[in-house]
Each structure stands twice: as C-alpha cells, then as structure tokens.
Design an enzyme around this catalytic site. Structure first.
Site, PDB file in Angstrom:
ATOM      1  N   HIS A  20      55.900  29.201 -17.915  1.00  0.00           N
ATOM      2  CA  HIS A  20      54.176  28.808 -18.206  1.00  0.00           C
ATOM      3  C   HIS A  20      53.519  28.088 -18.710  1.00  0.00           C
ATOM      4  CE1 HIS A  20      50.798  31.356 -17.647  1.00  0.00           C
ATOM      5  NE2 HIS A  20      50.033  30.875 -18.556  1.00  0.00           N
TER       6      HIS A  20
ATOM      7  N   SER B  88      45.999  29.938 -17.347  1.00  0.00           N
ATOM      8  CA  SER B  88      46.762  31.190 -17.721  1.00  0.00           C
ATOM      9  C   SER B  88      45.390  32.263 -18.169  1.00  0.00           C
ATOM     10  CB  SER B  88      46.926  31.118 -18.999  1.00  0.00           C
ATOM     11  OG  SER B  88      47.662  31.981 -19.556  1.00  0.00           O
TER      12      SER B  88
ATOM     13  N   ASP C 116      58.648  32.097 -14.106  1.00  0.00           N
ATOM     14  CA  ASP C 116      57.262  32.048 -14.441  1.00  0.00           C
ATOM     15  C   ASP C 116      56.158  33.648 -14.152  1.00  0.00           C
ATOM     16  OD1 ASP C 116      54.573  32.296 -16.571  1.00  0.00           O
ATOM     17  OD2 ASP C 116      53.447  30.562 -15.058  1.00  0.00           O
TER      18      ASP C 116
END
Length: 212
Positions: free
Chosen positions: A193, A125, A180
């Site tokens: 995610h 991320s 995602d």
C-alpha cells in the site's frame, strides 16, 4: 471490524515507511489562491499525510503535470475539512461526508471560476474514497470537464466494481499493487500500500494524454 482493530491495522499509514518525499513548489491551494490555469489538478491525500497534497503521490503527480504543461497547472488538495483521519476509513463511504462535500465544492469552484480549465484529479488511499464519493455528485457538465482521474490504493475498488460510479471508466485509471488488500475490500494495510509513488509517472502520463 471494531474501531480498536481498525486503528491498529491502519496505524501503518502513520508509522510505515519511509514514504519517498517528493519536493514540490506547489502550496496545494492554487485553485483557491491563484489565477486560473489551463489545467487544474484536484487531489485527495492518504490518511495521516500532511499538507493539502500529502507527501507522496500527490506532489509527484503535481510536479510531473507542471513539467509536462509548462508549469501551467493549478494543483489543489482537498482540505482543511478533509482531515484524513484514520477513523474516517471506517465510515460507510470510506471517508467523511464533510470531505466528500469539500471535494465536490472544489470541482464546482474550478468549473465556475475557470470555465475553460481542463480538470484532472486523483486520490490515494482514503483520498480515493473522497473521489468516489464526490465525482458522482457532480453535474454532467462538470463531469465532462474532468478529463481524467487516477486512483492509488483504491479503498472503494471492490465496492464500486473497479470504477467511479456514474463516471466514464475510460477516464479513470486505478492502481492496485499486488498484495494490497485495501483494493479488495479490506482495511488491512501492508507494505504494497506504500508503493504507489512509483506509479506517479505512469499516472501523470495517463492524465496528460487525456488533455487537449
């Protein structure tokens, strides 16, 4: 996108879950505090994750690498200057300049302290933005010392054309789950995610295969 909306969209990182927690014996500070190892793993965690390695993909890959290489791996997370705050996702680089410089410094420390170590790296991320920002700033010699990089839920995937700038594409593996939107230039965080710990085993095998 205003900051209030950004915060609401990214709040899922703090509230969704539970993310599978992987146990690790690593402090996540083994490059700084420990002896040189044949392999050094540098990782940048996702927003709001606790500990230098975070609580999902980072420890999972660290554990797998140690198992594959007879425990001779130093696992190092990016921090404490990298605070993995939600707000930093809205910055132009997708993270803070301080985080990028800290990660760059860790790669440089690995190369100078342990010139014979093989470096592998990863990010999840916001941590992927840290890697996208840091690795292009490294010297060619240090880039050569990096054997492989794995990126989970890559927030810079679209912006950087599915690669880390100025770094060999064949040394990089990017994991983008179906659905995602973070991988497509959005800051909307949805359930896919949070699925990447399932890819840790494949990512670890990719890194191991890149090692001598």
């Amino acid at each position: 996108m205003n900051f209030k909306l950004l915060s609401l969209l990214l709040a899922g990182l703090a509230t969704a879950g539970p993310i599978e927690q992987r146990q690790t014996s690593s402090s996540g500070n083994e490059l700084r505090d420990g002896p040189c190892q044949p392999v050094t793993f540098i990782f940048a965690r996702a927003s709001t994750e606790q500990g230098l390695l975070g609580g999902s993909t980072g420890p999972a890959v660290c554990n797998d690498l140690k198992s594959a290489r007879n425990q001779e791996v130093a696992c190092q997370g990016v921090g404490p200057k990298y605070q993995a705050t939600l707000a930093a996702n809205s910055l132009p680089a997708g993270t803070s300049d301080e985080a990028i410089e800290e990660a760059k410094g860790l790669f440089e420390q690995a190369a100078s302290k342990c010139p014979d170590t093989q470096i592998v790296a990863g990010g999840y991320s916001q941590g992927t933005a840290v890697m996208h920002g840091a690795i292009p700033k490294l010297s060619d010699a240090i880039k050569d010392q990096i054997k492989g990089v794995v990126l989970f839920g890559d927030t810079r995937n679209q912006q950087d054309n599915e690669q880390i700038p100025d770094f060999p594409k064949d040394k990089t593996k990017i994991y983008c789950a179906v659905g995602d939107q973070v991988c497509h230039g959005s800051l909307i965080v949805a359930a896919p995610h949070f699925s990447y710990v399932a890819d840790a085993g494949d990512a670890s095998r990719f890194l191991v295969e890149k090692l001598d």
